[in-house]
Design a protein around this motif. Structure first.
Motif, mmCIF file in Angstrom:
data_model
loop_
_atom_site.group_PDB
_atom_site.id
_atom_site.type_symbol
_atom_site.label_atom_id
_atom_site.label_comp_id
_atom_site.label_asym_id
_atom_site.label_seq_id
_atom_site.Cartn_x
_atom_site.Cartn_y
_atom_site.Cartn_z
ATOM 1 N N THR A 1 0.853 -1.081 -0.023
ATOM 2 C CA THR A 1 0.082 -0.012 -0.127
ATOM 3 C C THR A 1 0.888 1.156 -0.083
ATOM 4 O O THR A 1 0.560 2.161 -0.578
ATOM 5 N N LYS A 2 2.104 1.148 0.394
ATOM 6 C CA LYS A 2 3.033 2.424 0.483
ATOM 7 C C LYS A 2 3.301 2.710 -1.160
ATOM 8 O O LYS A 2 3.257 3.771 -1.489
ATOM 9 N N ILE B 1 -4.864 4.894 4.407
ATOM 10 C CA ILE B 1 -5.080 6.363 4.061
ATOM 11 C C ILE B 1 -4.383 7.440 4.611
ATOM 12 O O ILE B 1 -3.916 8.401 4.038
ATOM 13 N N HIS C 1 -1.290 7.100 5.768
ATOM 14 C CA HIS C 1 0.066 6.998 4.936
ATOM 15 C C HIS C 1 -0.067 7.649 3.416
ATOM 16 O O HIS C 1 0.783 8.359 3.237
ATOM 17 N N HIS C 2 -1.071 7.406 2.840
ATOM 18 C CA HIS C 2 -1.285 7.724 1.518
ATOM 19 C C HIS C 2 -1.163 9.484 1.680
ATOM 20 O O HIS C 2 -0.540 10.214 0.716
ATOM 21 N N GLU C 3 -1.964 9.844 2.629
ATOM 22 C CA GLU C 3 -1.990 11.414 2.654
ATOM 23 C C GLU C 3 -0.885 11.862 3.100
ATOM 24 O O GLU C 3 -0.202 12.923 2.616
ATOM 25 N N LYS D 1 -0.263 6.878 -6.289
ATOM 26 C CA LYS D 1 -1.466 7.723 -6.328
ATOM 27 C C LYS D 1 -0.880 9.368 -6.103
ATOM 28 O O LYS D 1 -1.603 10.076 -6.897
ATOM 29 N N PRO E 1 -6.375 9.889 -1.859
ATOM 30 C CA PRO E 1 -6.038 8.748 -1.058
ATOM 31 C C PRO E 1 -6.807 7.793 -0.965
ATOM 32 O O PRO E 1 -6.675 6.331 -0.594
ATOM 33 N N GLY F 1 0.260 4.297 -2.467
ATOM 34 C CA GLY F 1 0.459 5.841 -2.068
ATOM 35 C C GLY F 1 1.208 6.373 -3.011
ATOM 36 O O GLY F 1 0.919 7.829 -3.129
#
Ligand SMILES: O=C(O)C(=O)C[C@]1(C(=O)O)C=C[C@@H](O)C=C1
Length: 108
Positions: A39-40, A92, A94-96, A46, A53, A43
């Motif tokens: 998922t990182k 989410i 982490h994405h942000e 994205k 995110p 991220g």
């Protein structure tokens, strides 16, 4: 005398269960670490492409799928949903953070 023997047997059985619990917990940690590694990368992808995110429709699909898997596996589906939501909230976050660190903003 018998009580002592019963207690010793119970302790041995408990130790056996705990050995399995320790192995399962280790597997969970490794699986979660692998999921977050993936998922990182999502991220970063994205952020690079200005994608949001969170993807609520994807989450709805995941919840429906995991609830069914949980039912089939005799696990409480509400617990499965709460666990997924707990993990996804962290993803989410982490994405942000990745998007903020890279100063990425979608301009259209
Ligand atoms: O699939 C994505 O778009 C992700 O960012 C991964 C993920 C997930 O952890 O499964 C996290 C956030 C989204 O809201 C949906 C799913």
């Amino acid at each position: 005398m018998n009580e002592e023997k019963d207690m010793a047997e119970a302790r041995a059985i408990l130790a056996g269960y705990r050995a399995s619990i320790d192995n399962i917990d280790a597997a969970l940690i490794h699986m979660l670490a692998e999921r977050f590694r993936c998922t990182k990368a999502v991220g970063v992808l994205k952020a690079e492409h200005g994608l949001p995110p969170a993807d609520p429709s994807r989450e709805q699909q995941q919840i429906a799928r995991l609830r069914q898997l949980a039912k089939d596996a005799n696990l409480d589906p509400d617990f499965a949903e709460k666990f997924l939501n707990f993990v996804v909230r962290e993803v989410i976050r982490h994405h942000e953070q990745i998007a903020a660190d890279n100063g990425v903003m979608k301009t259209g």
